[in-house]
Design a protein around this motif. Sequence first.
Motif, short mmCIF file in Angstrom:
data_model
loop_
_atom_site.label_atom_id
_atom_site.label_comp_id
_atom_site.label_asym_id
_atom_site.label_seq_id
_atom_site.Cartn_x
_atom_site.Cartn_y
_atom_site.Cartn_z
N GLU A 92 -15.02 16.58 67.02
CA GLU A 92 -16.29 17.29 67.05
C GLU A 92 -17.24 16.83 65.94
N VAL A 93 -16.75 16.02 65.03
CA VAL A 93 -17.50 15.72 63.82
C VAL A 93 -18.29 14.44 63.97
N GLU A 94 -19.55 14.50 63.62
CA GLU A 94 -20.38 13.31 63.50
C GLU A 94 -20.91 13.25 62.08
N GLY A 95 -20.80 12.12 61.48
CA GLY A 95 -21.25 11.96 60.11
C GLY A 95 -20.80 10.63 59.58
N PHE A 246 -23.09 12.31 45.58
CA PHE A 246 -21.94 11.43 45.38
C PHE A 246 -20.72 11.93 46.14
N LEU A 247 -19.86 10.96 46.45
CA LEU A 247 -18.53 11.22 46.98
C LEU A 247 -17.54 10.50 46.07
N VAL A 248 -16.58 11.25 45.56
CA VAL A 248 -15.57 10.71 44.66
C VAL A 248 -14.22 10.83 45.35
N SER A 249 -13.50 9.71 45.47
CA SER A 249 -12.23 9.77 46.17
C SER A 249 -11.30 8.69 45.65
N GLY A 250 -10.01 9.00 45.72
CA GLY A 250 -9.02 8.01 45.31
C GLY A 250 -7.74 8.65 44.84
N ASP A 251 -6.96 7.85 44.15
CA ASP A 251 -5.66 8.27 43.61
C ASP A 251 -5.88 8.76 42.18
N ALA A 301 -23.42 18.49 45.61
CA ALA A 301 -24.40 19.25 46.37
C ALA A 301 -25.18 18.28 47.26
N GLY A 302 -25.54 18.75 48.44
CA GLY A 302 -26.23 17.89 49.39
C GLY A 302 -25.31 17.21 50.37
N LEU A 303 -23.99 17.30 50.12
CA LEU A 303 -23.00 16.72 51.02
C LEU A 303 -21.99 17.79 51.40
N CYS A 304 -21.42 17.66 52.58
CA CYS A 304 -20.41 18.61 53.03
C CYS A 304 -19.29 17.86 53.73
N ALA A 321 -3.18 7.90 53.52
CA ALA A 321 -4.61 7.59 53.47
C ALA A 321 -5.41 8.87 53.67
N GLN A 322 -6.48 9.01 52.90
CA GLN A 322 -7.39 10.14 53.05
C GLN A 322 -8.49 9.75 54.05
N ASP A 323 -8.72 10.61 55.01
CA ASP A 323 -9.68 10.35 56.08
C ASP A 323 -10.64 11.53 56.11
N VAL A 324 -11.86 11.34 55.62
CA VAL A 324 -12.82 12.43 55.48
C VAL A 324 -14.14 12.05 56.14
N THR A 325 -14.74 13.00 56.81
CA THR A 325 -16.08 12.80 57.37
C THR A 325 -17.04 13.75 56.67
N ILE A 326 -18.13 13.20 56.16
CA ILE A 326 -19.10 14.00 55.43
C ILE A 326 -20.43 14.00 56.17
#
Length: 341
Positions: A92-95, A246-251, A301-304, A321-326
Amino acid sequence: MSPASAVAVCALVWAAFLGAHLALNGRWWPWLAVSLLPPPLFAAVPLALLVASAATGSALGAALAAGCLIAGWTQNGLNHRALSGSSVRDAEVEGIRVVSWNTQHWNQGRDPDDFYAFLHTLPADIYLLQEYLNGYEGGEVWDIDDEERLRREFPGHRLVIDNNAVTLSRFPPTGPPVPVGACSLRVDVRTPAGVLSTYNVHIPVQLTVMNPLCRAFFRDMRRRHEARRREYDALVADLLANPHPFLVSGDFNTSAAIGDIRRMPRSAHDAIGANRALLPSSWNARWKPRLWRIDWVFTSAGLCARSYAFRDPGGLSDHLAQDVTITTTTTTTTDSEEMNR
């Protein structure tokens, strides 16, 4: 000693330990070893004490256990927001889809075709890949050069390599990459919604596996504590000075029970509310059952974060693996924004 008194004493001991943990965790380097306790213990122990208090009629034990459960809630790694069932299905997610993964020394000792085939099962707009190197735990590491194949495998993505990290983006960079500390990489990209800063993070591990009774163990732990502090300080300083979403991701090599995660600024919101697991785990991918989460996603802020899952790499790494849609948000606060606060 009566059973009720014994339970009260046990609850008092746990309360004293929890108080020391909250005070020293992330602040005093020897406590780094203690903070490696399984995060679920911070829920399991007080819950067990509550049951024992009810069985023995210990009012003091019940009060202490309830207080410990509340005070230590942030340490237990549980995703209580998963109980709401409000997260949406992936379809259902678009982004903007982001895949972040600690590759465990890239494809060292494994079939490169399997490595790239796994990445292609997760078609992402942005890939944040850590450990672009070869080596072995506690030993020497070697730089590698897989740039030609990366460009061949992902012809529609821009490639940035630095600080042993690989960022692949379908969106064009707005400027040169920014190494953050010694182990992370910032790349600003221009998306249809504007500039997005991506942070590809790898915080050093806490301990080297060795005899814990020798001096070298404590020297190494203190050295690693200082290295972790420098990496967090560099990351936080860059985030606070960054005017872009910003998006911060990793180990992060940091569980919910390790106080270093408190260094992240308040402007960085944990995306775990978009995950459907009550006890999300990203490590160890090769074990069953898996343990707990040491890989994280934060958004500003500004991202979800609308969808967030951990994907099994099929033995290619010890990290899922991390799989995220913003998606971008409006100035009006939505339910999904609140979910990630």
